[in-house]
Design an enzyme around this catalytic site. Structure first.
Site, PDB file in Angstrom:
ATOM      1  N   GLU A  11       0.782  -1.239   0.000  1.00  0.00           N
ATOM      2  CA  GLU A  11       0.000   0.000   0.000  1.00  0.00           C
ATOM      3  C   GLU A  11       0.816   1.293   0.000  1.00  0.00           C
ATOM      4  O   GLU A  11       0.245   2.376   0.173  1.00  0.00           O
ATOM      5  CB  GLU A  11      -1.006   0.015   1.165  1.00  0.00           C
ATOM      6  CG  GLU A  11      -2.025  -1.112   1.063  1.00  0.00           C
ATOM      7  CD  GLU A  11      -3.138  -1.047   2.102  1.00  0.00           C
ATOM      8  OE1 GLU A  11      -4.145  -1.741   1.915  1.00  0.00           O
ATOM      9  OE2 GLU A  11      -2.981  -0.313   3.110  1.00  0.00           O
ATOM     10  N   GLU A  19      -7.035  -7.520  -1.589  1.00  0.00           N
ATOM     11  CA  GLU A  19      -7.446  -7.265  -0.206  1.00  0.00           C
ATOM     12  C   GLU A  19      -8.877  -6.761  -0.195  1.00  0.00           C
ATOM     13  O   GLU A  19      -9.217  -5.851  -0.953  1.00  0.00           O
ATOM     14  CB  GLU A  19      -6.561  -6.205   0.468  1.00  0.00           C
ATOM     15  CG  GLU A  19      -5.306  -6.700   1.123  1.00  0.00           C
ATOM     16  CD  GLU A  19      -4.711  -5.643   2.065  1.00  0.00           C
ATOM     17  OE1 GLU A  19      -5.490  -4.886   2.685  1.00  0.00           O
ATOM     18  OE2 GLU A  19      -3.479  -5.588   2.174  1.00  0.00           O
TER      19      GLU A  19
END
EC number: 3.2.1.25
Length: 876
Positions: free
Chosen positions: A457, A554
């Site tokens: 991320e 995710e």
């Protein structure tokens, strides 16, 4: 004193020389704190927290509020020391090294009171030359510095510009500046885990002594030559040659089952030397490839490598070799802008289905072989084929990857950087380069690893401006980002491993990210790469809120673990959803409210005059909500694999967040701390089934798609049944004509306006009826029975309190639960408390009067154990 003496390489015939001797220092050490006021024995491998607990000086660190109570442990500076006698004559060896496989994290090392080196990276292996200081009787000290204090010092010393984030959100109750220390990032806290920045020696420590030369590293990669249609093996061996003269000899590589043996001559010059070998396997030999779970066998071949060197020195190595190819396919898609993002294994497109792996415990010495096997077996038992080893934890131990090889679990391997920006001063980069080079060399031979990813991320954090960086300062941070992940990590991957792809981040736009200069304007695009998606406000029963992305790596929803798991770390006053304990244990901002909000959209929230009953019912309901939400989202991704809608789709991966828990607390996990299956994990074994019918509504029309992960086409029928909530007999049922389900596709099998379905089935209403459906061939079930709710269950008419009884019998090691219900029952949950094991199914919709469920215990269990533990629960 128990001697941990290992003759690394056995004597091979007359006149041969022992290649090396190794003496392990694992076992009992002495530990003391910074001012010397506390001294205690401690085990290696291990950590300070575990030593204090084992000596009875602290409680279980996970009990109640001990993550706060024991913060002092991480803020102190501890020293590990040991005195030992080497059980062989040290003077006979030319070179003696101290090898530390894993030190956590910041330490100065003294050997016989001489400083021999320092460590600053939990993920690196360290080797120190102690030839000139080692004696028959020796002392060793590792003087640790608090990683928390070290990180703060490093941050303060970085004066040119800040490197955010400084600290985690307050709700996480963690420590600051974790991005300045090469340590398990989540050990400073996370939104699903506690703050336990450990200190200690977490892997093996040993003395190695050798003459002439020593094999220090050995790795290999199978390569498929498309033009020659043959397999080759690239082998790399690293030697430390301590002889003053060149060392000659030959090496023999053999893979008996592939009728392959080759001999090579070699000459090793003094110093560090790398030997590269290229093994050709005849194209006339049939090589069985390694396949992911559900797609084929995990065939491997035993290989031996024998180095016969001057001076009668024989060095032998054995390994398991697996052959497979992996390709990341990024190519144009008809009817859609952007590029595909999917994996081909051995040339076959594979839908990646699974979850995300986090560390199994804050204290790695608690992670046993038995626990690893239990957790990973639960992965394949739930029809998963992939785990993403997430970048905020650790590079897992060797046994983890060996089990993934054995079980057919593909691994998406992040490098250990997560949710932060990082410094790029030379000292930090040097440490990272050593870490990355070591981990590539250690892990590259595992077929289970199919991709390297630079971080978790961080591209999104940078470009979506999570840390509120001024637009004028952004180029500084982009430069740092490219320096770390492209000019260093990527460079090392390309040099060290050509057998699998590399991406800089997750989520990322893949090839588009590269084209945009290694950072994309929108790293979470539906048209490229992978996405991470979380939405706790929109109704999770509405599939239209989910992104029709190329790959979902995710996504997820929280739930609480079962009461039997929480009970071990709490007291009576904690057993309320609004207790201080419940608020403390929730590390995600607003998490408890979000769970109840999402559940309240479709269920009546628990109410009871008994507070404990309310607490247990609320826990149960959060698990129902989580399971149903992730089911809806995952089934959407699976049915999107073969179609483009509004220029989006061709989804080829669904990895929900997250698989396992690091402690007993609310989280996104489907396996509780210790391995107990939540309702979500039982749902996963159905929504990840290789053949699955998926039902959904669009514009008041009910559709059923067939989803297949199989390699072959199958002829089958689809059965659709409608029940009223008040009757165990279906009010209508229909069976389609024979359908051909294409292998590796998702296709529409059935559609009918909801109004016609209701009218045809005895004037059902949305509130009074429920739909179930399954695929079969020759009256044998090929898929799980799936279902579709036509309304929220809080609006259901005719749904009454089901009386469910169970008769338990035993067949060998398996227990049989013969269930009988008085009414249709959704989300039937069988809970056997703390008895370790799993059911064949759980959390199911029971539409027939009887059903048989099996229980597989993980430990020896007797029938009497169930008498006080077994509960029979369903939503009502």
């Amino acid at each position: 004193m128990r001697l941990h003496l290992l003759l690394l390489l056995a004597l091979c015939g007359t006149g041969t020389t022992a290649a090396a001797l190794s003496y392990s220092l694992r076992g009992n050490w002495s530990i003391c704190n910074g001012n010397g006021s506390l001294e205690l024995p401690g085990a290696v491998p291990g950590c300070v927290h575990s030593a204090l607990f084992q000596q009875g000086l602290i409680q279980d660190s996970y009990y109640r509020f001990n993550d706060l109570n024991y913060r002092w442990i991480s803020l102190d500076n501890w020293t590990y020391s040991k005195e030992f006698k080497i059980p062989f004559e040290i003077s006979k060896w030319q070179k003696v090294n101290l090898i530390l496989e894993g030190v956590d994290t910041i330490s100065k090392i003294l050997f016989n009171e001489v400083t021999i080196g320092e460590t600053d990276n939990m993920f690196n292996r360290y080797s120190f030359d102690i030839t000139n200081v080692v004696r028959d009787v020796n002392s060793i000290e590792l003087r640790f510095q608090s990683a928390v204090l070290y990180a703060a010092q490093q941050s303060k010393a970085h004066t040119r510009y800040p490197v955010p984030p400084d600290c985690p959100p307050l709700v996480q109750k963690g420590e600051c500046h974790v991005n300045f220390v090469r340590k398990e990032q989540c050990s400073f806290s996370w939104d699903w885990g506690p703050s336990f920045p450990t200190q200690g020696i977490w892997k093996d420590v040993r003395i190695e002594a050798y003459n002439i030369c020593h094999l220090t590293d050995f790795t290999f990669s199978p390569i498929y030559d498309k033009s020659a249609q043959a397999w080759n093996l690239e082998i790399e061996a690293t030697f430390d040659v301590v002889s003053s003269k060149p060392v000659g000899g030959q090496v023999i590589v053999a893979i008996p089952k592939l009728q392959t043996q080759q001999m090579y001559n070699l000459e090793l010059q003094p110093g560090k030397r790398i030997v590269e070998l290229f093994l050709n396997i005849s194209k006339n030999i049939t090589v069985e490839t390694w396949w992911p779970h559900g797609h084929g066998n995990q065939t491997g071949y035993n290989m031996t490598i024998l180095f016969e060197l001057d001076g009668g020195l024989n060095i032998e190595k054995s390994a398991k070799v697996y052959f497979r190819t992996v390709e990341l396919i990024e190519e144009p898609i008809k009817g859609s802008p952007g590029l595909s993002f999917y994996f081909k294994i051995n040339g076959f497109p594979v839908f990646l289905k699974g979850s995300n792996w986090i560390p199994a415990d804050s204290f790695q010495d608690r992670v046993t072989s038995e626990l690893l096997r239990l957790l990973l077996q639960s992965v394949v038992d739930a029809n998963m084929n992939t785990l993403r080893v997430w970048g905020g934890g650790i590079y897992e131990q060797d046994e983890f990857y060996e089990l993934c090889d054995e079980l057919g679990i593909m691994v998406w391997q992040d490098f250990m950087f997560a949710c932060a920006l990082y410094p790029t001063d030379q000292g930090f980069l040097d440490s990272v380069r050593a870490e990355v080079a070591y981990q590539i060399k250690r892990l590259k031979s595992h077929p289970s690893i199919i991709i390297w990813s630079g971080n978790n991320e961080n591209e999104e954090a940078l470009m979506m401006n999570w840390y509120h960086i001024s637009i004028t300062d952004r180029p500084i941070y982009i430069k740092d980002y490219v320096t770390l992940y492209v000019k260093n990590i990527r460079e090392l991957v390309l040099a060290g491993d050509k057998s699998r792809p590399f991406i800089t981040s997750s989520p990322t736009n893949g090839a588009e990210t590269v084209a945009e200069g290694w950072v994309s304007q929108n790293p979470n695009s539906n048209y490229f790469g992978d996405v991470h998606f979380y939405d706790y406000i929109s109704d999770c029963w509405n599939w239209k809120v989910f992104p029709r992305a190329r790959f979902a790596s995710e996504y997820g929803y929280q739930s609480w673990p079962s009461f039997s798991t929480l009970e071990k770390v709490s007291s009576t006053e904690d057993w309320s959803f609004s207790s201080k304990f419940s608020l403390h244990r929730q590390h995600h901002e607003g998490g408890n409210k979000q769970m109840l909000y999402q559940a309240g959209l479709h269920f009546k929230l628990p109410e009871s005059t008994d507070p404990l009953r309310t607490f247990k019912d609320t826990i149960y309901l959060t698990q129902v909500m989580q399971a149903q939400c992730v089911k809806t989202e995952t089934e959407f991704y699976r049915r999107s694999r073969s179609e483009i809608v509004d220029q989006q789709g061709h989804t080829m991966g669904a990895l929900y967040w997250q698989l396992n828990d690091i402690w007993q607390a609310p989280s996104w996990a489907s396996l509780e701390y210790g391995g107990k299956w939540k309702m979500l994990h039982y749902f996963a074994q159905n929504f990840f089934a290789p053949l699955l019918p998926v039902g959904f509504e669009n514009e008041n029309t009910f559709y059923i798609y067939g989803v297949s992960d199989l390699h072959s086409d199958y002829s089958m029928t689809l059965t659709v049944r409608v029940h009223t909530w008040s009757s165990l007999e279906p009010v209508c049922s229909c069976v389609t004509e024979h359908l051909v389900m294409k292998g590796g596709e998702a296709v529409r099998l059935y559609e009918e306006p909801v109004s016609e379905l209701l009218r045809r089935c005895g004037n059902c209403t949305r509130e009074s009826c429920v739909v179930s459906f399954y695929l079969s061939a020759d009256h044998e079930l090929l898929s799980p029975t799936n279902y579709h709710f036509l309304s929220s269950l809080k609006e259901a008419l005719g749904l009454c309190k089901a009386q469910i009884t169970a008769i338990i019998s035993q067949q060998g090691d398996i227990f049989v639960f013969d269930l009988e219900t008085s009414a249709v029952a959704p989300f039937v949950w069988l809970d056997v408390g703390s008895i370790p094991g799993r059911f064949s199914d759980n959390g199911f919709l029971m539409t027939e009067k009887t059903r048989t469920i099996l229980f597989y215990p993980w430990e020896p269990t007797s029938k009497s154990d169930f008498q006080s533990e077994c509960l029979h629960t369903s939503w009502n």
